[in-house]
Design a protein around this motif. Structure first.
Motif, mmCIF file in Angstrom:
data_model
loop_
_atom_site.group_PDB
_atom_site.id
_atom_site.type_symbol
_atom_site.label_atom_id
_atom_site.label_comp_id
_atom_site.label_asym_id
_atom_site.label_seq_id
_atom_site.Cartn_x
_atom_site.Cartn_y
_atom_site.Cartn_z
ATOM 1 N N GLU A 120 2.719 -4.648 -13.485
ATOM 2 C CA GLU A 120 2.261 -4.626 -12.088
ATOM 3 C C GLU A 120 2.795 -3.401 -11.358
ATOM 4 O OE1 GLU A 120 0.326 -6.296 -8.584
ATOM 5 O OE2 GLU A 120 -0.010 -6.071 -10.727
ATOM 6 N N THR B 200 8.213 -1.509 -6.406
ATOM 7 C CA THR B 200 6.839 -0.999 -6.417
ATOM 8 C C THR B 200 6.659 0.232 -7.299
ATOM 9 O OG1 THR B 200 7.192 0.469 -4.522
ATOM 10 C CG2 THR B 200 6.524 -1.810 -4.048
ATOM 11 N N ASP C 23 -2.945 -3.396 -3.119
ATOM 12 C CA ASP C 23 -2.460 -4.771 -3.253
ATOM 13 C C ASP C 23 -1.499 -4.883 -4.423
ATOM 14 O OD1 ASP C 23 -3.879 -6.084 -1.137
ATOM 15 O OD2 ASP C 23 -5.709 -5.898 -2.321
ATOM 16 N N SER C 24 -0.609 -5.864 -4.335
ATOM 17 C CA SER C 24 0.291 -6.134 -5.449
ATOM 18 C C SER C 24 0.655 -7.611 -5.462
ATOM 19 C CB SER C 24 1.570 -5.288 -5.339
ATOM 20 O OG SER C 24 2.441 -5.817 -4.356
ATOM 21 N N ASP C 25 1.235 -8.043 -6.563
ATOM 22 C CA ASP C 25 1.698 -9.425 -6.688
ATOM 23 C C ASP C 25 3.152 -9.589 -6.288
ATOM 24 O OD1 ASP C 25 -0.793 -10.124 -7.681
ATOM 25 O OD2 ASP C 25 -0.203 -9.898 -9.783
ATOM 26 N N PRO D 43 6.640 -3.490 -0.864
ATOM 27 C CA PRO D 43 5.326 -4.126 -1.096
ATOM 28 C C PRO D 43 4.500 -4.302 0.173
ATOM 29 C CG PRO D 43 7.022 -5.253 -2.354
ATOM 30 C CD PRO D 43 7.738 -4.296 -1.449
ATOM 31 N N CYS E 115 0.509 -0.236 -9.721
ATOM 32 C CA CYS E 115 0.691 0.277 -8.366
ATOM 33 C C CYS E 115 0.995 1.773 -8.375
ATOM 34 C CB CYS E 115 1.821 -0.479 -7.666
ATOM 35 S SG CYS E 115 1.464 -2.223 -7.335
ATOM 36 N N PRO F 142 6.401 -10.113 -0.516
ATOM 37 C CA PRO F 142 6.359 -9.153 0.604
ATOM 38 C C PRO F 142 7.709 -9.006 1.303
ATOM 39 C CG PRO F 142 5.404 -11.234 1.266
ATOM 40 C CD PRO F 142 5.710 -11.373 -0.205
ATOM 41 N N ASP G 28 -2.986 0.706 1.256
ATOM 42 C CA ASP G 28 -4.140 -0.095 0.845
ATOM 43 C C ASP G 28 -4.127 -0.386 -0.656
ATOM 44 O OD1 ASP G 28 -6.441 -1.561 1.427
ATOM 45 O OD2 ASP G 28 -7.761 0.130 0.999
ATOM 46 N N LYS H 159 0.725 -2.267 0.783
ATOM 47 C CA LYS H 159 -0.552 -2.922 1.087
ATOM 48 C C LYS H 159 -1.125 -2.473 2.435
ATOM 49 C CE LYS H 159 -2.656 -7.492 1.828
ATOM 50 N NZ LYS H 159 -3.868 -7.184 1.037
ATOM 51 N N THR H 160 -0.290 -2.535 3.482
ATOM 52 C CA THR H 160 -0.809 -2.292 4.830
ATOM 53 C C THR H 160 -1.117 -0.824 5.097
ATOM 54 O OG1 THR H 160 1.442 -2.120 5.729
ATOM 55 C CG2 THR H 160 0.391 -4.299 5.776
#
Length: 231
Positions: free
Chosen positions: A35, A70, A87-89, A77, A39, A92, A85, A81-82
């Motif tokens: 993962e 990450t 996403d990750s598992d 994380p 990223c 947060p 852009d 995302k924010t």
């Protein structure tokens, strides 16, 4: 440049010939996590798929909740995302340095413009953890000496060769990280000049009331570095 960065990170491993200080210390080694690697590939393909030369910014070493998770420097994380852009598992969890860079600095200095001109690395490119807490490469003097003799210089050189200028670099941290990098630079002549700014974690922990002054410090350093490479 993204291909060179990904190739470098893919082969990045803890030095087998340097003993850790004790059994409670471990390397943060996220790049073999599927993962994390997804990223990392997404981030560098998005922002570094070109041949533009960058200015190298050297932090201390990756932290647990930022690039130690990450794989992306100074990016937790949440901001991955924010802001990026991607996403990750990952849970947060916020990280202070990431908060400063994305919530404050990038509000004044456009993120895309920054990544087109700068590359964030670290004096020690792998993170460290001791008893579940972040550890700096310089916290143990014997360990630090071994890293400075057998690991760090080669990896600074490798980070420059990813496509960074040797005219100027920016050091995150005005204390031990800067003094260490300055001594290394005197010995190996990596850069013609090294600028320094306060470390984002230090700013968030101790200088929040003056945070706008520190954002301006970062902006001024970036502008000066760009001016120096253009000469």
């Amino acid at each position: 440049m993204n291909k060179r960065i990904l190739s470098y990170l893919n082969q990045l491993e803890p030095p087998i010939d340097i003993d850790l200080p004790n059994k409670n210390v471990r390397w943060l080694y996220p790049y073999k996590n599927a993962e994390t690697w997804r990223c990392v590939e997404s981030f560098y393909s998005k922002y570094y798929s070109d041949k533009h030369e960058r200015i190298l910014i050297l932090g201390i070493n990756p932290g647990r909740f930022g690039s130690g998770t990450t794989g992306v420097p100074l990016t937790d994380p949440i901001r991955l995302k924010t802001d990026c852009d991607i996403d990750s598992d990952f849970p947060p969890k916020p990280e202070l340095s990431s908060q400063f860079i994305y919530d404050y600095f990038f509000q004044q200095y456009p993120m895309k413009d920054f990544y087109q001109k700068f590359f964030i690395g670290a004096v020690c490119p792998l993170g460290l953890e001791c008893n579940g807490r972040n550890m700096n490469y310089y916290d143990n003097k014997v360990f630090m000496k071994n890293l400075l003799e057998n690991f760090i210089p080669d990896h600074i050189d490798q980070q420059i060769n990813l496509g960074c200028s040797n005219k100027v670099a920016i050091c995150l941290g005005e204390g031990i990280n800067y003094s260490t990098l300055d001594k290394l630079n005197s010995k190996y002549q990596f850069f013609k000049k090294i600028l320094k700014v306060s470390h984002p974690r230090y700013i968030m922990q101790y200088k929040r009331k003056q945070i706008n002054d520190y954002v301006q410090q970062y902006i001024n350093a970036c502008h000066l570095a760009l001016k120096l490479v253009s000469k």
